[in-house]
Write an enzyme that holds these catalytic residues in place. Structure first.
Site, mmCIF file in Angstrom:
data_model
loop_
_atom_site.group_PDB
_atom_site.id
_atom_site.type_symbol
_atom_site.label_atom_id
_atom_site.label_comp_id
_atom_site.label_asym_id
_atom_site.label_seq_id
_atom_site.Cartn_x
_atom_site.Cartn_y
_atom_site.Cartn_z
ATOM 1 N N SER A 88 47.521 32.252 69.837
ATOM 2 C CA SER A 88 48.685 31.392 70.048
ATOM 3 C C SER A 88 48.264 30.051 69.639
ATOM 4 C CB SER A 88 48.871 31.616 71.688
ATOM 5 O OG SER A 88 50.060 30.738 71.971
ATOM 6 N N TYR A 115 46.362 29.321 79.936
ATOM 7 C CA TYR A 115 46.718 30.192 78.765
ATOM 8 C C TYR A 115 46.368 29.742 77.568
ATOM 9 C CZ TYR A 115 49.544 32.924 75.393
ATOM 10 O OH TYR A 115 50.029 33.835 74.442
#
Length: 267
Positions: free
Chosen positions: A129, A142
């Site tokens: 990501s 995350y």
């Protein structure tokens, strides 16, 4: 002979889009899901797999090799979002996120490497990501789990290159998928000192996903990586400003970059 592709998390979202795109290009694609029976209309064959369960990983990889006789490409796509103030996220949820986003992909890599080494060829693509390039407020876990996978990939690349196996990361930005619905959200507590800024950030994150890019762009990006003779270590896919934010982090002083992020998240 068509190359054989295994995609974790292939029942929906980015994984499904990548799978359909590659299947349309003539690849033999197998997706995975914890509950394949829930997707009777899927255009991809789905194999039972939970990246937190080593036994299902071993069985899924063995099933693909038994069916297809080989395994050319692994796409570690399965992942989970998590949001919340770092002070308030339960430790169990932090560990669970790392199990899915980091330890699961590592176990998948370990499971496919013997077959790829025997073939003297193979490609492993880890879906990370853009959030993994920076510590984002209320998305710190995350960011950390995806950032760790980026670094693990860099090390793995050098260790496995002599076997004829390549590995790379592809980092998406915001895409219009159902990822927001599947995230773990730390509760927005009435008595929390983070109530107002965390609430604003949640609204902003959900808006970004709703207005995100078409997941098919990831299919095109992965296809381009697969058809590249010597893939780079890192690829980014998404809106220009999301990709440019990584460049800004490299060139701006820390405090200036931090101020830009805080302004963006209205903190």
């Amino acid at each position: 002979m068509s190359k054989v592709v295994l995609i974790t998390g292939g029942s929906s979202g980015i994984g499904k889009s990548i799978g359909i795109y590659l299947q349309d290009k003539g690849y033999k694609v197998y997706g995975t899901s914890r509950n394949p029976e829930r997707y009777p209309e899927t255009p991809l064959p789905l194999i039972t797999l939970d990246v937190k369960d080593a036994a299902t990983i071993t069985k899924a990889v063995s099933t693909v090799i038994a069916k297809a006789g080989r395994l050319d490409i692994l796409i570690n796509n399965a992942g989970a979002g998590i949001t919340g103030p770092l002070e308030e996220i339960p430790e169990a949820e932090i560990k669970a996120n790392f199990e899915i986003n980091l330890f699961g992909p590592i176990q998948m890599i370990k499971a496919v490497l013997p077959q790829m080494r025997e073939q003297k060829s193979g490609l492993i693509i880890n879906v990370t990501s853009i959030a993994g390039y920076m510590g984002l407020p209320y998305r710190g876990i995350y960011s950390a789990s995806k950032g760790a996978l980026e670094l693990i990939t860099e090390a793995f690349r050098m260790e496995i290159k002599a076997f004829g196996v390549e590995m790379t990361n592809v980092a998406p930005g915001d895409f219009a998928t159902n990822i927001a619905a599947g995230r773990y959200h730390a509760p927005l507590k009435e008595d929390s000192p983070y109530k107002v800024p965390y609430g604003k950030t949640l609204e902003l994150m959900d808006a970004h996903v709703d207005s995100g890019s078409d997941p098919e762009l990831m299919g095109k990006a992965v296809y381009k990586i697969i058809t590249t003779a010597q893939p780079k270590g890192h690829y980014k896919v998404g809106a220009f400003m999301q990709k440019f934010s990584i460049v800004l982090k490299r060139i701006l002083p820390d405090k200036m970059y931090e101020n830009l992020l805080m302004k963006h998240y209205e903190l």
